[in-house]
Design an enzyme around this catalytic site. Structure first.
Site, PDB file in Angstrom:
ATOM      1  N   HIS A  27       0.764  -1.228  -0.211  1.00  0.00           N
ATOM      2  CA  HIS A  27       0.018   0.074  -0.153  1.00  0.00           C
ATOM      3  C   HIS A  27       0.893   1.301  -0.029  1.00  0.00           C
ATOM      4  CE1 HIS A  27      -3.351  -2.559   1.022  1.00  0.00           C
ATOM      5  NE2 HIS A  27      -2.728  -3.005   1.714  1.00  0.00           N
TER       6      HIS A  27
HETATM    7  C1  BDR Z   1      -2.454   0.966   5.507  1.00  0.00           C
HETATM    8  O1  BDR Z   1      -2.889   0.571   6.649  1.00  0.00           O
HETATM    9  C2  BDR Z   1      -1.485   0.188   7.189  1.00  0.00           C
HETATM   10  O2  BDR Z   1      -1.734  -0.925   8.078  1.00  0.00           O
HETATM   11  C3  BDR Z   1      -0.304   0.133   6.041  1.00  0.00           C
HETATM   12  O3  BDR Z   1       0.737   0.836   6.522  1.00  0.00           O
HETATM   13  C4  BDR Z   1      -1.123   1.151   5.306  1.00  0.00           C
HETATM   14  O4  BDR Z   1      -0.584   2.650   5.352  1.00  0.00           O
HETATM   15  C5  BDR Z   1      -3.201  -0.002   4.574  1.00  0.00           C
HETATM   16  O5  BDR Z   1      -4.576  -0.095   4.765  1.00  0.00           O
END
Ligand code: BDR
Ligand code: CA
Length: 326
Positions: free
Chosen positions: A255
């Site tokens: 992500h």
């Molecule tokens: C986001 O949530 C966090 O767990 C990750 O680092 C990312 O920023 C993904 O949903």
């Protein structure tokens, strides 16, 4: 891939695209945050003014120490400023299930080579925005508490921030509830305020980041370099791999690294321009980014929402950046 640009800018003609872009990384490292930090610090397109931390994946002590350790590993030293310990109004929910108890897959990071900056995150963001009005991008890859707080404290500040490059939300489904993505769900009131701030927002949500997958083979290539940073990244991604395997993904969703890749080169994404608001109350939908893809609200778009991506281009860029460290 050609990016439609909501602000009428051809990326190639954007004056900022040729200069090093000034950014602050607001983050909660976080396995994928860690990769994004390494990418940013290796990029010759970005001038990372500093890192601000926010409680998210794990608590503020862990994320701040992780940020210090990660920067130390690169041999660089930039301000790392501690931010919010939790959300404005809701109860803190962490991401330890995905990121491990220490936030980086329970891998032991090196002892930081320098101390955290004494300035709180909000003070640092304000100072940098004042010092570089109209030039500063905030790369927000954690809950939006710090950014909403500093905007609430200083009424003229929003105009000084060039844009927010955000990993968060989704036009479609969620990952922490059926409706909501983690960063928005973690502090929906802060997120709502940020979407209402008038700052141009580029939103890299689950619509694209769930497709920003790294395969096992691509990870093996990174590990095979034998270099410290790519190998550490693969070690950290171990816990993360277990999680994504358990939910049936064919790779690991990167992500935050995808948002960072687009901070470097936004042509890796294709955008739609939409009005986005955040649900702060719904019993089933709290933390959902409500994306008006049909324009039915009649409200002016406030966000460029990434809707498609060049996965191979992203992985190639990330691999080049991570393996550029000796
Ligand atoms: C986001 O949530 C966090 O767990 C990750 O680092 C990312 O920023 C993904 O949903
Ligand atoms: Ca994150």
């Amino acid at each position: 891939m050609t990016a439609a640009n909501a602000r009428g800018l051809d990326p190639a003609a954007d004056p900022a695209s040729s200069a090093k872009r000034k950014i602050i990384i607001d983050c909660d490292p976080g396995i994928d945050d860690a990769l994004a930090i390494f990418m940013a610090l290796a990029s010759d397109k970005l001038d990372v003014l500093g890192i601000t931390t926010v409680a998210g994946n794990v608590n503020i002590d862990h994320v701040t120490r992780n940020a210090l350790s990660l920067v130390s590993m690169t041999g660089k030293q930039i301000p790392v400023c501690r931010g919010a310990t939790g959300p404005f109004l809701s109860t803190r929910k962490d991401g330890a299930r995905v990121h491990g108890e220490n936030g980086v897959g329970d891998v032991t990071l090196q002892v930081p080579a320098f101390e955290e900056d004494p300035r709180p995150a909000t003070v640092f963001i304000r100072e940098m925005a004042d010092a570089h009005p109209g030039e500063l991008d905030l790369v927000a890859i954690g809950p939006l508490t710090n950014i909403a707080a500093v905007l609430a404290m200083h009424s003229g500040l929003a105009k000084k921030i060039r844009r927010i490059i955000m990993m968060g939300g989704a036009a479609g489904f969620g990952n922490v509830t059926p409706a909501a993505e983690f960063n928005i769900y973690a502090d929906p009131h802060a997120a709502a305020a940020v979407f209402q701030s008038g700052i141009p927002i580029d939103m890299y949500g689950l619509d694209v980041t769930n497709r920003a997958l790294i395969t096992k083979e691509e990870m093996a290539d990174l590990r095979a370099t034998g270099k410290a940073i790519p190998v550490l990244c693969c070690d950290m991604l171990g816990t993360y791999a277990d999680f994504y395997e358990s939910i049936g993904f064919s790779g690991l969703a990167l992500h935050d690294p995808f948002a960072m890749a687009c901070a470097i080169d936004e042509s890796l994404a294709v955008f739609g321009e939409y009005f986005v608001a955040v649900e702060t109350q719904g019993e089933l939908t709290r933390g959902k980014t409500v994306v008006d893809t049909f324009g039915v609200s009649g409200k002016k778009p406030n966000t460029r929402v990434a809707i498609d991506l060049d996965r191979e281009g992203f992985i190639a860029m990330m691999s080049d950046l991570l393996t550029s460290y000796e």
